[in-house]
Structures are given as C-alpha cells and as structure tokens.
Design an enzyme around this catalytic site. Sequence first.
Site, PDB file in Angstrom:
ATOM      1  N   CYS A  72      10.838  55.910  30.345  1.00 34.84           N
ATOM      2  CA  CYS A  72      10.622  55.242  31.632  1.00 34.84           C
ATOM      3  C   CYS A  72      10.414  53.741  31.471  1.00 34.84           C
ATOM      4  O   CYS A  72      10.529  52.987  32.434  1.00 34.84           O
ATOM      5  CB  CYS A  72       9.445  55.863  32.368  1.00 34.84           C
ATOM      6  SG  CYS A  72       7.877  55.781  31.472  1.00 34.84           S
ATOM      7  N   ARG A 109      11.917  51.832  28.748  1.00 34.29           N
ATOM      8  CA  ARG A 109      12.871  51.174  27.852  1.00 34.29           C
ATOM      9  C   ARG A 109      14.201  51.923  27.806  1.00 34.29           C
ATOM     10  O   ARG A 109      14.263  53.132  28.035  1.00 34.29           O
ATOM     11  CB  ARG A 109      12.297  51.053  26.449  1.00 34.29           C
ATOM     12  CG  ARG A 109      12.097  52.355  25.697  1.00 34.29           C
ATOM     13  CD  ARG A 109      11.372  52.157  24.371  1.00 34.29           C
ATOM     14  NE  ARG A 109      10.028  51.660  24.606  1.00 34.29           N
ATOM     15  CZ  ARG A 109       9.659  50.394  24.370  1.00 34.29           C
ATOM     16  NH1 ARG A 109      10.507  49.529  23.866  1.00 34.29           N
ATOM     17  NH2 ARG A 109       8.420  50.011  24.605  1.00 34.29           N
ATOM     18  N   GLY A 122       4.666  68.096  36.090  1.00 35.45           N
ATOM     19  CA  GLY A 122       5.277  67.865  34.783  1.00 35.45           C
ATOM     20  C   GLY A 122       4.320  67.236  33.792  1.00 35.45           C
ATOM     21  O   GLY A 122       3.089  67.282  33.966  1.00 35.45           O
TER      22      GLY A 122
END
Length: 412
Positions: free
Chosen positions: A47, A49, A186
Amino acid sequence: MIISLHVTHSEAGVEAMSEVAQTMESNIAKYLQNTTSRNEYVILKTCNRFEIYVGADDIEPVKKEFESFIENTVPHPKEQCTPFIRQGQGAVRHLFRVSCGLDSLIVGEDHIQGQIRDAYMLAKEEGHVSKHISKLFDRALSVGKRVRTETKISSGSVSVGSAAVELAENMTGGLEGKTVTIFGSGNMAAAIGKNLVNKGTQIVIVSGRTYNRAVDLAHMIGGTAQSFECLASAISKSDVLFVATSAPHIIITPETIRSTGERDRPLLIVDVSVPKNVDDAVGDVCGVSLKGMDGLQGVAAENIRRRREGISEAECIVDEEVARVDSEHLEEKADFVIGEISRKAAIIREEEVSKARCRAASADINEVFDDLSRAIVSKMLADTYKKLRSSSVNGESDIIDAAKGLFGLEAK
C-alpha cells in the site's frame, strides 16, 4: 548487477500511492517483456510502495526502459510523484532499508518483511529469479531479521494498525469506555483489533463479504460481529469508526453518516483503506472528524522520535551489510579472473608438456626441461609484457604500478 525502479509513499504521498501503484502495475507488463526477456526480476507492491528489482549483466538497456516507463506511464513530478531509479549499491541499500522497516511509514514495522518474502517467493515460482536476485533477496531478508534481533527498532507496537489506534486515542482523549466499530475483517482490521484489546472499549466488527472472518476476529479480540446491513446501526452507536477494507472504491459517503440519524456525541472516522473507502466530504458532516492515511504522519513522526536510537543502530547494520555485499562482489570478480588465469595456464602447461614428452625419447632431457620451462613462462607472460609496453607508451602509469604490486616488485 542490480537496477531498481521505485515509487513510494515518501514521493507520491500516502493517499495518492494507491492510484499510482495501480497505474504502474497495469502498464508494467509490456515493459517487463522488453527489459527482462533474459533477466530476472521481483515486483514489490504494497500500500505504500511499488518497486521493481531487476538483475542483469548489462543494466543500461533496463535503465532506458525504466526511464521510458516513467516518462510515459508514471505521474510526473509536478503531480507530487517522483519515481527514482537506483543501481548497484544504491539499489541494494534501498532494499535493505525497506526490509528493516527504515523506509516504512511506521518506522520499524515488520509486515514489510513478510511482503518482501511473498514477492520473492512469487517471482521464484514464476521462474523470474536466478543468481543476481536470489542472493540479493536472501540477504535482504537476513538483514531485516538481524536488525529486528539486535536493535529496538521494532519494540512496542509498530504497524499502521497500531498507529491508527494511537491516533484515535490522541484525538479522543483515550478510548476507555468508548464504542469502537471496525469496518473490515482482513489483516489490517485484525491489526487494529489486536491493538484495541485491553483498551477498555466495546468493539464491533462489521464485514461486507466475509462475515465468517468477522466472527473469527470478534471472537479473538472479545468483540461482536455484525453483517454489512448493520453498518449504519453500528455507526450510530459508535464513538470511533475504523475503516479497513480491501474495496477499491468509496463506500461511506455523507449520506451514509446522515442516514444513522442525529448524533448526541462526536464521531471520529479513521480510514486506513488503500484506496480510501470514505468520501472526503464526510469530514464536513456536523460532529464528524475524518482522518485518512495522511493523518498518521504525526504518529509516524513521534514513532521516529521514540525509536531514534534503534534507527541509528539499524542504519549502521545496513551500512555494514552493504559493505559486505560490495566486498563479496569484488571477491567474486577477483575469483572469476583467477579462474580464467588458471584455465589459461593449464592449457599452456598441457600443450608444452605434450611437446616435451614427444622430444624426451630422442633429445637431451636437461635441454627438454629447460625448453619446457622457458616456453611456459614466455607464453604465460606474453600478453602481460605486451600490455605493459603499450601502457607505458600511452602514459597509463596506474597499470604499470598495478603490475608491480601483482608481481611483488619494489618501486624503482
């Protein structure tokens, strides 16, 4: 040789990173076909890179393709996104720092090591990994483990989940007695939930697609699970709402909040979804405060302050490991040259010994040995003498000096 292409949260911004990564990922295939038909590579996408590491004997063609990719695909610097290319030691150092958590939004977080391992294993399974990349990523994972073992960079809670909870604590004056809803089930939702344990909160887990996972998470952290249909009801009773889903679009709008009825207390919403799931306009609703991933920057800065000593120690370990890689690379180059010299010497020796054997039956043995030794020495040094003479004529004194050192000669 290693060459790498990067866009990270530091260059693109936390919230813009998701869109940038999606654009890069959707366009990278054709460039990889051009740059890696004979090379090896690993794609690292998180999220925060999007990075590509390529191992190649000749990196110049890869560099040109990367530059073309940046020019034609990646948002330009004027849009607050500055991709960068590193090669050799620079690429190695960057990967080591990433593996150690030094380049993370939350310095010291350890999720990145698992993400690196997964990306590496996937590249292996797909047949993209060989000598260059395999050695690099094995070492990067080892360095990451060493830093976390030998320093305190990961002491305490270090993750986006823990930072989100800390942000909520700071903004609400503490979470004890608060009702907290987590929208999502999640890994990120689980990280938030685990950091809420023992905070004295009433936790509600709301899940859209995977209600069974919400039930499991609620059971693990002592909360209750509800289905997506109950989201509005859960929000109406909440003091804090954490949004952490994998949905690629906006889910919570101002209408979603207004549909919960009039509020008798403030609501803090912390959206750590990438891409974001909460419309920015939600922050304009009366009584609602909205924080996104960019809101974690203050927590991240405080995290750096608390871990300054561990960061310094980690940087020293990275320096040491990069130097070791450089030393090993130089040794490999020397070993290659030594091997080539040995092969050349063996061929000359075999040829001259064969000639000597043929002469031994009819010629004086002392003469045969004398000629044999002269021939071996002459052929072994012929190219060296030729190069030294041309270097002398061309003023290449460094080669002359190197030869003196190689042969143990005193300077005259």
